[in-house]
Design an enzyme around this catalytic site. Sequence first.
Site, PDB file in Angstrom:
ATOM      1  N   CYS A 201      53.782  42.058  48.336  1.00 40.88           N
ATOM      2  CA  CYS A 201      54.707  41.991  47.216  1.00 40.88           C
ATOM      3  C   CYS A 201      53.955  41.652  45.937  1.00 40.88           C
ATOM      4  O   CYS A 201      53.250  40.635  45.887  1.00 40.88           O
ATOM      5  CB  CYS A 201      55.765  40.924  47.495  1.00 40.88           C
ATOM      6  SG  CYS A 201      56.862  40.610  46.097  1.00 40.88           S
ATOM      7  N   CYS A 204      55.249  37.994  44.678  1.00 40.33           N
ATOM      8  CA  CYS A 204      54.920  36.708  45.321  1.00 40.33           C
ATOM      9  C   CYS A 204      53.780  36.787  46.328  1.00 40.33           C
ATOM     10  O   CYS A 204      53.337  35.767  46.838  1.00 40.33           O
ATOM     11  CB  CYS A 204      56.161  36.145  46.002  1.00 40.33           C
ATOM     12  SG  CYS A 204      56.552  36.940  47.586  1.00 40.33           S
ATOM     13  N   CYS A 217      60.859  42.722  49.614  1.00 34.45           N
ATOM     14  CA  CYS A 217      60.035  41.594  50.054  1.00 34.45           C
ATOM     15  C   CYS A 217      60.934  40.630  50.810  1.00 34.45           C
ATOM     16  O   CYS A 217      61.939  40.157  50.268  1.00 34.45           O
ATOM     17  CB  CYS A 217      59.399  40.897  48.857  1.00 34.45           C
ATOM     18  SG  CYS A 217      58.532  39.366  49.310  1.00 34.45           S
ATOM     19  N   CYS A 220      60.625  36.809  48.798  1.00 35.21           N
ATOM     20  CA  CYS A 220      61.177  36.422  47.485  1.00 35.21           C
ATOM     21  C   CYS A 220      62.381  37.261  47.068  1.00 35.21           C
ATOM     22  O   CYS A 220      62.995  37.004  46.033  1.00 35.21           O
ATOM     23  CB  CYS A 220      60.099  36.491  46.403  1.00 35.21           C
ATOM     24  SG  CYS A 220      59.668  38.171  45.881  1.00 35.21           S
ATOM     25  N   ASP A 338      31.567  54.655  42.492  1.00 35.80           N
ATOM     26  CA  ASP A 338      31.769  54.120  43.847  1.00 35.80           C
ATOM     27  C   ASP A 338      32.536  55.158  44.672  1.00 35.80           C
ATOM     28  O   ASP A 338      33.667  55.507  44.340  1.00 35.80           O
ATOM     29  CB  ASP A 338      32.567  52.823  43.709  1.00 35.80           C
ATOM     30  CG  ASP A 338      32.851  52.141  45.045  1.00 35.80           C
ATOM     31  OD1 ASP A 338      32.723  52.794  46.098  1.00 35.80           O
ATOM     32  OD2 ASP A 338      33.224  50.958  45.026  1.00 35.80           O
TER      33      ASP A 338
END
Length: 412
Positions: A201, A204, A217, A220, A338
């Site tokens: 999430c 949170c 979530c 939360c 990368d």
Amino acid sequence: MAGNSDPLTPRAKLAVTAGKAVAAASRAAGRGSGSVIGGKVALRLDPDLLARLAQNLDVILVSATNGKTTTTRLIAEALRAAGPVVSNALGANMPAGITSALAGGSDAKFGVIEVDEKYLAGVARDTDPKCIALLNLSRDQLDRAAETRMLAENWREGLAGSKAVVIANCDDPLVVWAASSSPNVVWVAAGQMWKDDAWSCPSCGGVMQRPGDDWYCGECGFRRPTPSWALSGDHVLDPHGSAWPIHLQLPGRANKANAASSAAVAAVFGVPPQVALERMYQVQAVAGRYDVVQFQNRDLRLLLAKNPAGWLETFSLIDPPPAPVILSVNARGADGTDTSWLWDVDYTRLTGHPIFVLGDRKLDLAVRLEVAGQHFQVCENLDQAVQLCPPGRIEVIANYTAFQDLRRRVGN
């Protein structure tokens, strides 16, 4: 000039003139469009030029990891139903390129601007947009770009309290979290194939639950908002529940999703979905993407895929096996140096296709394909790969600078 009602200051006019002269010199020297260097010179002469150029336009900003260039084109086509449009159609999406684009639109009503994710907050501050479209956020250019949640946080802080109407994809939790600080959000269910950047999430840190197409979530209560607009198969559903057919020459589900978001943007400016979607049919290719070109008596379809989410969408576009596939990967500055992202791409989806590998980092790609159990041949260049391909249309998938290299080789 940005419009007749409010002429530019003498300094701003000088900056525009100097920028155009430098851009023209760069083009004459064969160094590309010149838009970036021209914009840099203009901004050096007048640091407030972007704000001045934007002040008489209805500005629409488009930002995302994938699909910004295409969506910018679709929105621009739709809004031409309501007035002249200026746009950075070639994808120069940082402040210098944006300044160059706006400097060329003296009679425009709308400015439809693609913005690099990292610059969105600053460009929004300068241009006072009427509308901002947020499509998706996923991992990209791992050596340069911040981790995706940090980008979302940058958006969230930069757009807090914005007067713009924010058109946001409710299927991407990172986009929802970023847009939720804005007072005026229109949610679009545009879908999201790639979900690997949104397992925790963003609010949170809890684990996201993903039943079906929903998400929330469990810790939360942060959850998917209810959309006003939605992509449904080959149709866009508007806020009144009417279904409008999507007419596109561009292939694939991702472009239908781009069209759904674009229709929602057009509606903000009074362009009805039917008109907007019909106008989007004009777009055949976007900066070479999706073009089918003749090369060595073969048909090559050029597809751009810059990161794992983009490759996943692109695999869904290609002809079924045994259509030959050429893959080209570079790792230059504009790509990100990368290449570890190759390990996030599910190359088993290419099983059954003859695969030919080229580009600066062809050996990195070869190792990845070997581990994925794919049959492939490493080639020195495009000419060799095409000669080795069996008959039929060839699908060519490349990342950013590799795509530019291919376009130059095929004269596109």
